[in-house]
Design a protein around this motif. Sequence first.
Motif, PDB file in Angstrom:
ATOM      1  N   SER A   1      -0.151   4.594  -2.239  1.00 51.91           N
ATOM      2  CA  SER A   1      -0.446   5.791  -1.452  1.00 51.91           C
ATOM      3  C   SER A   1       0.028   7.086  -2.102  1.00 51.91           C
ATOM      4  O   SER A   1      -0.400   8.169  -1.705  1.00 51.91           O
TER       5      SER A   1
ATOM      6  N   LEU B   1     -10.882   6.881   1.636  1.00 51.44           N
ATOM      7  CA  LEU B   1     -10.229   6.568   2.903  1.00 51.44           C
ATOM      8  C   LEU B   1     -10.780   7.428   4.036  1.00 51.44           C
ATOM      9  O   LEU B   1     -10.564   7.112   5.205  1.00 51.44           O
TER      10      LEU B   1
ATOM     11  N   TYR C   1       0.832  -1.210   0.000  1.00 52.44           N
ATOM     12  CA  TYR C   1       0.000   0.000   0.000  1.00 52.44           C
ATOM     13  C   TYR C   1       0.865   1.256   0.000  1.00 52.44           C
ATOM     14  O   TYR C   1       0.640   2.187  -0.783  1.00 52.44           O
TER      15      TYR C   1
ATOM     16  N   LEU D   1      -9.021   6.327   7.413  1.00 55.69           N
ATOM     17  CA  LEU D   1      -8.966   4.910   7.778  1.00 55.69           C
ATOM     18  C   LEU D   1      -7.538   4.410   7.975  1.00 55.69           C
ATOM     19  O   LEU D   1      -7.297   3.537   8.805  1.00 55.69           O
ATOM     20  N   SER D   2      -6.583   4.946   7.231  1.00 57.74           N
ATOM     21  CA  SER D   2      -5.192   4.524   7.430  1.00 57.74           C
ATOM     22  C   SER D   2      -4.668   5.010   8.775  1.00 57.74           C
ATOM     23  O   SER D   2      -3.847   4.343   9.410  1.00 57.74           O
TER      24      SER D   2
ATOM     25  N   ILE E   1      -8.138  -1.260   3.443  1.00 54.69           N
ATOM     26  CA  ILE E   1      -7.421  -0.059   2.990  1.00 54.69           C
ATOM     27  C   ILE E   1      -6.897  -0.248   1.565  1.00 54.69           C
ATOM     28  O   ILE E   1      -7.020   0.642   0.708  1.00 54.69           O
TER      29      ILE E   1
END
Length: 634
Positions: A110, A245, A105, A184-185, A232
Motif C-alpha cells: 500500500s 483500486l 497488503y 475498493l479498500s 485488492i
Amino acid sequence: MNDLLFLILFPCIIAFILLLLSNNRIRHAIVALSAVIISVASVWLLATSYARGAVYYAVPFEPTAQVMFAIEMGIALLLLYLGFRFKQYLAVLLVLVQSAMMLVYEFTMSHGMEPVNNLFCDQFSIIMALIIGIIGSLIALYATRYMDTYHGHHPEVRDRRRFFFFVTFVFLAAMFGLVFSNNLSWIFFFWEITTLASFLLIGYSESEEATNNAFLALKMNLLGGIAFAGAIIYLASVDPSGGLLQLDTLITSGQAAAIVPAVLIAFAGLTKSAQMPFSSWLVGAMVAPTPVSALLHSSTMVKAGVYIIVRFSPVFLGSLAGLAIGFVGAVTFLVASAIAISQSNAKKVLAYSTIANLGLIVACASVGTPQLVWAAIMLIIFHAVAKSLLFLCVGTVEHRTGSRDIEDMDGLIVRLPRIAVMMFIGMAGMFLAPFGMLISKWAAIEGFINTPFGLVFVTILAFGGALTVFFWTKWMGKIIAVTPFGESLESTISRQKWVVLSCLTALTVIAALFFPLISGALIEPYLLDVFGATARLAQDNIIIMALMISLLLVLPFSLLFYAKDGKRMPAYMGGREVTPDLHFTGSAGIERIMTTRNYYFADLFGEKKMLRVGDPLCILLILLAVAILAGAIL
C-alpha cells in the motif's frame, strides 16, 4: 461531499450515544429523531444530486486508510477472541487468513498508493441511500417498541438493548459508507463491518442456536471476505499506483484488466447475498429478533452483496464468467422458490423468498445487459420495500398471537384486519401485477431472450415465477379467510409500530405508482452513463400497468371496510350440517371443528431434498467461474 459524510458519520455518533444510554424513554426519543433526520438527509441527497450524474470527491487516502486498517485489526482481534471462546476454530482460521492477507497488503503493497477519488455519488448510490436511510431508519424505529415486547416475552434473554441499537446504527453507517466509497479498500472496510454487525445481531439472544447460527453467517461471509482481500492484493500487484483500486477506473479499464477482481468480488457478493451453497446462513439468521431479519433482508447485508455485483455488471457483460455467476443466481432462484412451498414457518418462507429474489438479481446483474441491469435495480427497490413490510408484519403477528406459523394465521382479517391488509399489499408487491417484482421479472424475460443461453434463463425464470405464485397465494388465502372465531387484537399494537407499518405500506404502493419516474430520473441516467445505452418500457405497457394497479388495489383496500355484521354463509361439508361456529359431527358421532390447511409438498420440495440438488450445482458453477478466472490469469 458534506451530505455523504453526514450520512456516514451521523449514524455512528448516534450509535455511541445509544450505547451509553440506559433510559428507555430517552432511547426511544433519540432513535425516533435520528430516524427522521437520516430519512430527511437521504431525501435531501436525492433532491440535490439526482440530476448531477456521477460526482467524485477527493478525500485524503493515507490517514483515513490507516484508521480503517487499525479498526480492521481490532475487529479481527475481537473475532479471534470470540472464536476461541466458543471453540469455533474454523472461524478463527478464516479470520487469521484474511488478516494475514490484509497485513501483507498494508505493509508491503500500500505504500506509495494515492487513490484520489475515494468517495462518489451517482444515481445508483442515491437509490441505495434511500433504501438504507428510509427503510433502515423505519426498521430501527419499529425496533424500539418491538424490543420492549421481545424482552417481555423472553425474560431468559439478557437485556442488551443498548448494544442492539448501537450495532443497528453502526450497520446503517457501514452501508452508507459502502455505497458511497469509490475505493475498493474502503468498500472492503465497510463490507467487513456489515459482516461483524450481522454476526453480533444474529447472536443477540446468546442462546446456543443463536450463537451457532451467528458463527455460520460469520464463516460464510469470511470466505467472501478472503476473496475480496484477494482482489485488492491482485490489483495492488498489477497497478502499484493504486489507480485500479478506484471502482470507476477499474470498471472502465476493460474486461481483460477487471475480470479477475470482478469474479473474486462477485464471489464475496454471492456469500453476502446468501446464494447457494451459502444460503443456510440467512435461513439461520431467522433466530434473531424480527427487526434484525428485516434489516438483513431489506436495507443491509444481503443488499450489499447484490449491490457490488450490479456495479461490476459492465465487466461481466459478454463473458463466460458472468454467465456462470448468472446461472448460480438462476439456480438459486428456482431452488429457493421451490423450498419456500414446503415451509409453514412464515419467517422461513420470507427467508427463502429473499434468497430466491436475490438470485434473480444476481442472474440479471451478472449477464449484464442494460435491460437486465435495469431489471436488477428495480428488483432491489421493490424487494427492499415489500420484504421489510412483510417481516415487520410477521413479527407483529407473532407477538400478538404467539405464533409465526402460516396455519395459525387463519382469520387474520378478523383478528388483525389492518395488519392483514398490509400483509396482503406486501405479498402483492412481491408477485402480482403491476407491482415492481412482476414488472422487473417481465423486463428480465425480455432481456434474457437476447442473451447467450437466453432460453435456459427464461425457462428457469418461468418455472421459478410459477412456484412463487404458489407459495404467496397459499399464504394470502390464510390471512383473508373469514372465520367466526377470534377477537380483535389491534388495540394492543403500539402507535409507533402503526406509523412504521403504514409508512412501509405506503412506500410499497408509491413505488409501484411512480416506478416510471424512478426509472426515468435515476435508473436510466445511470445506465446511460455506464453502458452508453439505456432500457425503456414501452409507453403502452406503462398505461396498461397504471390501469391494472387501480383495479388491483380495490381488493386489499376493500378489506378495510369489511363489515363484521355482514352475511356469513356456512361452510359446505358435502351435505353434513355445520353450526355457525364451524362444528360438525364427524365419524363415530364425534364432534369436530371444521378447519382448512394448505398442502406443503414436503416430499417434493423439502428443504434437504432441494438443497442436495441446488448446492452441488451452484458449487460446480462457481468452480467453472474460478476455472475461467484461472485461465484469465494464466
